[in-house]
Design a protein around this motif. Sequence first.
Motif, PDB file in Angstrom:
ATOM      1  N   LEU A  85       0.921  -1.377   0.006  1.00 40.65           N
ATOM      2  CA  LEU A  85       0.031   0.033  -0.088  1.00 40.65           C
ATOM      3  C   LEU A  85       0.811   1.283  -0.083  1.00 40.65           C
ATOM      4  O   LEU A  85       0.583   2.046  -0.589  1.00 40.65           O
ATOM      5  N   GLY A  86       2.050   1.339   0.747  1.00 38.90           N
ATOM      6  CA  GLY A  86       2.973   2.355   0.703  1.00 38.90           C
ATOM      7  C   GLY A  86       3.583   2.723  -0.797  1.00 38.90           C
ATOM      8  O   GLY A  86       3.651   3.559  -1.111  1.00 38.90           O
ATOM      9  N   LYS A  87       3.802   1.356  -1.370  1.00 33.92           N
ATOM     10  CA  LYS A  87       4.393   1.712  -2.675  1.00 33.92           C
ATOM     11  C   LYS A  87       3.205   2.091  -3.750  1.00 33.92           C
ATOM     12  O   LYS A  87       3.718   2.931  -4.611  1.00 33.92           O
ATOM     13  N   LEU A  88       2.154   1.623  -3.441  1.00 35.42           N
ATOM     14  CA  LEU A  88       0.872   2.162  -4.326  1.00 35.42           C
ATOM     15  C   LEU A  88       0.818   3.826  -3.928  1.00 35.42           C
ATOM     16  O   LEU A  88       0.349   4.641  -5.001  1.00 35.42           O
ATOM     17  N   LEU A  89       0.582   4.188  -2.831  1.00 37.50           N
ATOM     18  CA  LEU A  89       0.803   5.518  -2.502  1.00 37.50           C
ATOM     19  C   LEU A  89       1.760   6.385  -3.047  1.00 37.50           C
ATOM     20  O   LEU A  89       1.556   7.489  -3.748  1.00 37.50           O
ATOM     21  N   ALA A  90       2.850   5.979  -2.827  1.00 38.23           N
ATOM     22  CA  ALA A  90       4.114   6.766  -3.624  1.00 38.23           C
ATOM     23  C   ALA A  90       4.008   6.684  -5.238  1.00 38.23           C
ATOM     24  O   ALA A  90       4.286   7.729  -5.542  1.00 38.23           O
ATOM     25  N   VAL A  91       3.547   5.761  -5.669  1.00 38.90           N
ATOM     26  CA  VAL A  91       3.269   5.962  -7.170  1.00 38.90           C
ATOM     27  C   VAL A  91       2.187   6.776  -7.562  1.00 38.90           C
ATOM     28  O   VAL A  91       2.386   7.700  -8.447  1.00 38.90           O
ATOM     29  N   ALA A  92       0.997   6.749  -6.670  1.00 42.56           N
ATOM     30  CA  ALA A  92       0.113   7.908  -6.904  1.00 42.56           C
ATOM     31  C   ALA A  92       0.542   9.284  -6.780  1.00 42.56           C
ATOM     32  O   ALA A  92       0.102  10.127  -7.471  1.00 42.56           O
ATOM     33  N   ILE A  93       1.205   9.496  -5.658  1.00 42.22           N
ATOM     34  CA  ILE A  93       1.840  10.840  -5.383  1.00 42.22           C
ATOM     35  C   ILE A  93       2.673  11.547  -6.403  1.00 42.22           C
ATOM     36  O   ILE A  93       2.545  12.403  -6.913  1.00 42.22           O
ATOM     37  N   ALA A  94       3.509  10.415  -6.971  1.00 42.03           N
ATOM     38  CA  ALA A  94       4.408  10.750  -7.888  1.00 42.03           C
ATOM     39  C   ALA A  94       3.757  10.953  -9.336  1.00 42.03           C
ATOM     40  O   ALA A  94       4.205  12.010  -9.982  1.00 42.03           O
ATOM     41  N   ALA A  95       2.597  10.305  -9.597  1.00 39.58           N
ATOM     42  CA  ALA A  95       1.741  10.704 -10.770  1.00 39.58           C
ATOM     43  C   ALA A  95       1.045  12.042 -10.589  1.00 39.58           C
ATOM     44  O   ALA A  95       0.929  12.913 -11.701  1.00 39.58           O
ATOM     45  N   VAL A  96       0.421  12.231  -9.429  1.00 42.86           N
ATOM     46  CA  VAL A  96      -0.101  13.795  -9.212  1.00 42.86           C
ATOM     47  C   VAL A  96       0.956  14.978  -9.165  1.00 42.86           C
ATOM     48  O   VAL A  96       0.539  15.854  -9.898  1.00 42.86           O
ATOM     49  N   LEU A  97       2.078  14.551  -8.707  1.00 49.05           N
ATOM     50  CA  LEU A  97       2.997  15.540  -8.745  1.00 49.05           C
ATOM     51  C   LEU A  97       3.648  15.897 -10.347  1.00 49.05           C
ATOM     52  O   LEU A  97       3.690  17.019 -10.459  1.00 49.05           O
ATOM     53  N   LEU A  98       3.602  14.845 -11.053  1.00 48.01           N
ATOM     54  CA  LEU A  98       4.266  15.047 -12.238  1.00 48.01           C
ATOM     55  C   LEU A  98       3.134  15.781 -13.460  1.00 48.01           C
ATOM     56  O   LEU A  98       3.194  16.573 -14.015  1.00 48.01           O
ATOM     57  N   LEU A  99       1.822  15.349 -12.916  1.00 46.52           N
ATOM     58  CA  LEU A  99       0.760  15.950 -13.990  1.00 46.52           C
ATOM     59  C   LEU A  99       0.313  17.155 -13.530  1.00 46.52           C
ATOM     60  O   LEU A  99      -0.227  18.026 -14.308  1.00 46.52           O
ATOM     61  N   SER A 100       0.681  17.614 -12.168  1.00 49.32           N
ATOM     62  CA  SER A 100       0.412  19.057 -11.685  1.00 49.32           C
ATOM     63  C   SER A 100       1.453  20.154 -11.994  1.00 49.32           C
ATOM     64  O   SER A 100       1.219  20.980 -12.253  1.00 49.32           O
ATOM     65  N   TYR A 101       2.728  19.425 -12.720  1.00 49.11           N
ATOM     66  CA  TYR A 101       3.594  20.554 -12.882  1.00 49.11           C
ATOM     67  C   TYR A 101       3.242  21.623 -14.100  1.00 49.11           C
ATOM     68  O   TYR A 101       3.374  22.567 -13.977  1.00 49.11           O
ATOM     69  N   PRO A 102       2.730  21.069 -15.215  1.00 47.09           N
ATOM     70  CA  PRO A 102       2.240  21.989 -16.256  1.00 47.09           C
ATOM     71  C   PRO A 102       1.447  22.970 -15.720  1.00 47.09           C
ATOM     72  O   PRO A 102       1.533  24.135 -16.314  1.00 47.09           O
ATOM     73  N   GLY A 103       0.558  22.576 -15.043  1.00 49.31           N
ATOM     74  CA  GLY A 103      -0.525  23.801 -14.481  1.00 49.31           C
ATOM     75  C   GLY A 103       0.215  24.581 -13.566  1.00 49.31           C
ATOM     76  O   GLY A 103      -0.081  25.800 -13.496  1.00 49.31           O
ATOM     77  N   TRP A 104       1.270  24.191 -12.719  1.00 47.09           N
ATOM     78  CA  TRP A 104       1.936  24.919 -11.973  1.00 47.09           C
ATOM     79  C   TRP A 104       2.762  25.828 -12.638  1.00 47.09           C
ATOM     80  O   TRP A 104       3.044  27.089 -12.263  1.00 47.09           O
ATOM     81  N   ARG A 105       3.341  25.428 -13.605  1.00 49.79           N
ATOM     82  CA  ARG A 105       4.424  26.378 -14.628  1.00 49.79           C
ATOM     83  C   ARG A 105       3.579  27.669 -15.206  1.00 49.79           C
ATOM     84  O   ARG A 105       4.029  28.600 -15.137  1.00 49.79           O
ATOM     85  N   ASN A 106       2.421  27.352 -15.484  1.00 48.74           N
ATOM     86  CA  ASN A 106       1.504  28.533 -15.964  1.00 48.74           C
ATOM     87  C   ASN A 106       0.472  28.938 -14.812  1.00 48.74           C
ATOM     88  O   ASN A 106      -0.339  29.739 -15.293  1.00 48.74           O
ATOM     89  N   ARG A 107       0.943  29.150 -13.532  1.00 49.58           N
ATOM     90  CA  ARG A 107      -0.086  29.648 -12.651  1.00 49.58           C
ATOM     91  C   ARG A 107       0.004  31.149 -12.741  1.00 49.58           C
ATOM     92  O   ARG A 107       0.690  31.808 -13.246  1.00 49.58           O
ATOM     93  N   GLY A 108      -1.229  31.689 -12.519  1.00 49.65           N
ATOM     94  CA  GLY A 108      -1.329  32.991 -12.627  1.00 49.65           C
ATOM     95  C   GLY A 108      -1.683  33.463 -14.026  1.00 49.65           C
ATOM     96  O   GLY A 108      -2.234  34.474 -14.360  1.00 49.65           O
ATOM     97  N   ALA A 109      -1.631  32.616 -15.180  1.00 46.56           N
ATOM     98  CA  ALA A 109      -1.935  32.971 -16.565  1.00 46.56           C
ATOM     99  C   ALA A 109      -3.278  32.140 -16.833  1.00 46.56           C
ATOM    100  O   ALA A 109      -3.288  31.110 -16.530  1.00 46.56           O
TER     101      ALA A 109
END
Length: 181
Positions: A85-109
């Motif tokens: 379950l810890g490995k599954l949670l780590a993989v899910a967190i990594a996916a969320v962080l990776l997919l949230s980067y493009p939106g974070w990059r364009n924050r405010g625009a």
Amino acid sequence: MDQSLAVWVVILLAFGTASLPFLLQRHLLALPWAQPGEPGRPAWLRLLESVVFFALLAGWCLLTLDLIGGALIIGADAASALLFLGKLLAVAIAAVLLLSYPGWRNRGAVVGKPVFARLLEVLVLYVMVGTVGFAFEANIGNPFQQTWEFYAITLSLYLVLAYPGFVLRYLLRRHHAGRKR
């Protein structure tokens, strides 16, 4: 992990992610071309960022196959279940962080998101959910070789799951926006 539990997890994950590109205005992919309203950056920087982003996505897929597919769960051992379950949670967190980067990059625009970008996001999320499914399959037993028919059918099913988000984004909202109150 039980086979029926793994199947339901993958189905719920597919159902939850298929409409996501249509429901979110925020970008999930770092694309190499400029999006409408995106802050100006040099083309070489945008291309480099896109290559690194997609390399990290490929690395996430390999990491998921290795961590989840190679995990050993012994039914009577609570420590191995917690580790899984810890490995599954780590993989899910990594996916969320990776997919949230493009939106974070364009924050405010206020960045537009064309239909083509949304379809690319659907395709990438299909690959990510498929990777989780293959990892579960490898964890349960011997994974089976798949032919092109398998991928054509599962992509079609994933697109059917994305249809409610498409309706909300392009059909229903315009219908209600045109009506006078």
